[in-house]
Structures are given as structure tokens and as C-alpha cells.
Design a protein around this motif. Sequence first.
Motif, short mmCIF file in Angstrom:
data_model
loop_
_atom_site.label_atom_id
_atom_site.label_comp_id
_atom_site.label_asym_id
_atom_site.label_seq_id
_atom_site.Cartn_x
_atom_site.Cartn_y
_atom_site.Cartn_z
N LYS A 50 -11.45 -85.82 -45.35
CA LYS A 50 -11.37 -86.38 -46.70
C LYS A 50 -12.45 -85.78 -47.59
N ARG A 51 -13.65 -85.62 -47.04
CA ARG A 51 -14.75 -85.03 -47.83
C ARG A 51 -14.48 -83.55 -48.13
N LEU A 52 -13.95 -82.84 -47.16
CA LEU A 52 -13.61 -81.42 -47.39
C LEU A 52 -12.49 -81.30 -48.41
N GLU A 53 -11.56 -82.24 -48.40
CA GLU A 53 -10.48 -82.24 -49.39
C GLU A 53 -11.04 -82.55 -50.77
N ALA A 54 -11.94 -83.52 -50.86
CA ALA A 54 -12.57 -83.86 -52.14
C ALA A 54 -13.36 -82.68 -52.69
N ALA A 55 -13.91 -81.86 -51.80
CA ALA A 55 -14.66 -80.67 -52.21
C ALA A 55 -13.74 -79.51 -52.58
N GLY A 56 -12.44 -79.69 -52.39
CA GLY A 56 -11.48 -78.66 -52.77
C GLY A 56 -11.33 -77.54 -51.75
N LEU A 57 -11.77 -77.77 -50.51
CA LEU A 57 -11.72 -76.72 -49.50
C LEU A 57 -10.49 -76.79 -48.60
N VAL A 58 -9.92 -77.99 -48.46
CA VAL A 58 -8.72 -78.16 -47.64
C VAL A 58 -7.75 -79.07 -48.36
N ARG B 129 -4.50 -81.86 -47.27
CA ARG B 129 -3.88 -82.60 -46.17
C ARG B 129 -2.50 -83.06 -46.61
N ASN B 130 -1.50 -82.70 -45.85
CA ASN B 130 -0.12 -83.07 -46.15
C ASN B 130 0.61 -83.38 -44.86
N ARG B 131 1.73 -84.05 -44.98
CA ARG B 131 2.55 -84.31 -43.80
C ARG B 131 2.99 -82.99 -43.20
N ALA B 132 2.96 -82.91 -41.87
CA ALA B 132 3.36 -81.68 -41.17
C ALA B 132 4.87 -81.51 -41.30
N PRO B 133 5.31 -80.30 -41.60
CA PRO B 133 6.75 -80.05 -41.70
C PRO B 133 7.45 -80.40 -40.38
N ALA C 62 -0.96 -82.36 -41.52
CA ALA C 62 -1.36 -80.95 -41.43
C ALA C 62 -2.52 -80.70 -42.39
N VAL C 63 -3.49 -79.95 -41.92
CA VAL C 63 -4.65 -79.59 -42.72
C VAL C 63 -4.57 -78.09 -42.98
N ASP C 64 -4.66 -77.73 -44.24
CA ASP C 64 -4.56 -76.33 -44.63
C ASP C 64 -5.73 -75.96 -45.52
N LEU C 65 -6.11 -74.71 -45.50
CA LEU C 65 -7.17 -74.23 -46.39
C LEU C 65 -6.62 -74.08 -47.80
N THR C 66 -7.44 -74.41 -48.78
CA THR C 66 -7.12 -74.09 -50.17
C THR C 66 -7.63 -72.66 -50.43
N GLU C 67 -7.36 -72.18 -51.61
CA GLU C 67 -7.88 -70.85 -51.97
C GLU C 67 -9.41 -70.85 -51.91
N SER C 68 -10.03 -71.94 -52.37
CA SER C 68 -11.50 -72.05 -52.31
C SER C 68 -11.99 -72.06 -50.87
N GLY C 69 -11.26 -72.74 -50.00
CA GLY C 69 -11.61 -72.79 -48.58
C GLY C 69 -11.52 -71.42 -47.94
N ARG C 70 -10.49 -70.66 -48.30
CA ARG C 70 -10.36 -69.29 -47.77
C ARG C 70 -11.48 -68.40 -48.33
N ALA C 71 -11.81 -68.57 -49.60
CA ALA C 71 -12.85 -67.75 -50.23
C ALA C 71 -14.23 -68.03 -49.62
N LEU C 72 -14.47 -69.26 -49.21
CA LEU C 72 -15.77 -69.63 -48.63
C LEU C 72 -16.05 -68.84 -47.35
N ARG C 73 -15.00 -68.39 -46.69
CA ARG C 73 -15.15 -67.62 -45.45
C ARG C 73 -15.99 -66.36 -45.68
N ARG C 74 -15.83 -65.74 -46.84
CA ARG C 74 -16.60 -64.52 -47.14
C ARG C 74 -18.10 -64.81 -47.12
N ASP C 75 -18.51 -65.91 -47.73
CA ASP C 75 -19.93 -66.27 -47.73
C ASP C 75 -20.39 -66.71 -46.35
N ALA C 76 -19.52 -67.41 -45.63
CA ALA C 76 -19.87 -67.91 -44.30
C ALA C 76 -19.99 -66.78 -43.28
N ALA C 77 -19.42 -65.64 -43.57
CA ALA C 77 -19.49 -64.51 -42.63
C ALA C 77 -20.94 -64.10 -42.34
#
Length: 149
Positions: free
Chosen positions: A76-84, A86-90, A97-112
Motif C-alpha cells: 500500500k505504501r509503495l502504491e501510494a508512492a507511485g511505484l507499484v 495493485r489490481n485483481r490478477a487476470p 497482482a502487483v505490477d511496477l509503474t513507470e516510476s517503479g521501473r525507472a527507480l531501478r536505474r538509480d537502484a543499480a
Amino acid sequence: MGSADDDLLLEHQLCFALSVASRSVVGAYKPVLEKLGLTHPQYLVMLALWEQSPRTVRGLGVALAMEPATLSPMLKRLEAAGLVSRNRAPGDDRSLAVDLTESGRALRRDAAEVPGIMMDRLDLSRDQVQELNEAMRKLISAAQAVAAG
């Protein structure tokens, strides 16, 4: 003191060494992860999602050895931060299901940079980190086998 007495010395206790090492290493990560806006548990969730996304909450729990009740507030906190998101799994309305947002994917570059920074901070080589990880995985496996009975 005999060896049986030595076995009861605090400094000889594996559980004590592991506990102190865990707190110390997580503490060393704290200032590095703060720059990313993440706590250590949140960083672990993001690592799992950078490896595979989307994932069900149950799948994340298995990957991280965490209970869903522990994981849900973090998500919930990661979702509030715009990083993930959460939706019902298909195909399975009971699973989330938890998925990365564009911001979550972009954070990977800094986390590297985090693993290299941490190796420097802890004065460890990549080989030493690998050896420690192998030893810890072996220990975890043995402890889980004992717990399973």
C-alpha cells in the motif's frame, strides 16, 4: 571453563551473531536506500518486482519469505508512492497482482548503484558477497528443513 561451558558463551552463539549482523547490515543500507525513498523491506519488494513483474501478492510472499499480512501494508505504501499498482490478477479475482509503474521501473536505474555502494561500505568484494550469500542460503535451507520437521 570446559568446552560445554564455552558453548554457552554469547559470542559463540550463531543466533546472536546472525541477529547482530542482520541489524548492522540493514542499518548500513538505510542511508543509501533513503536516497531512493525506500525502506529496506520495500527495497526487497522492489528487487523481487524488478526480477519479475507482475506478481501475485502470494508469489511475492513466497519469493521474499514474508507473510501476506506483513506484505500488504508495505505494498500500500509503495502504491501510494507511485511505484507499484495493485489490481485483481487476470483470470483469478481472488488474487491480487502487483505490477511496477513507470516510476517503479525507472527507480531501478538509480537502484543499480546500491550493490556496489554497499560492497564499498562493508568492505566486501563481489566474490565475498557471493560466498556469504551461498553460506546463508545453505543455513536458511537447513533451518527450514528443521522447522518443517
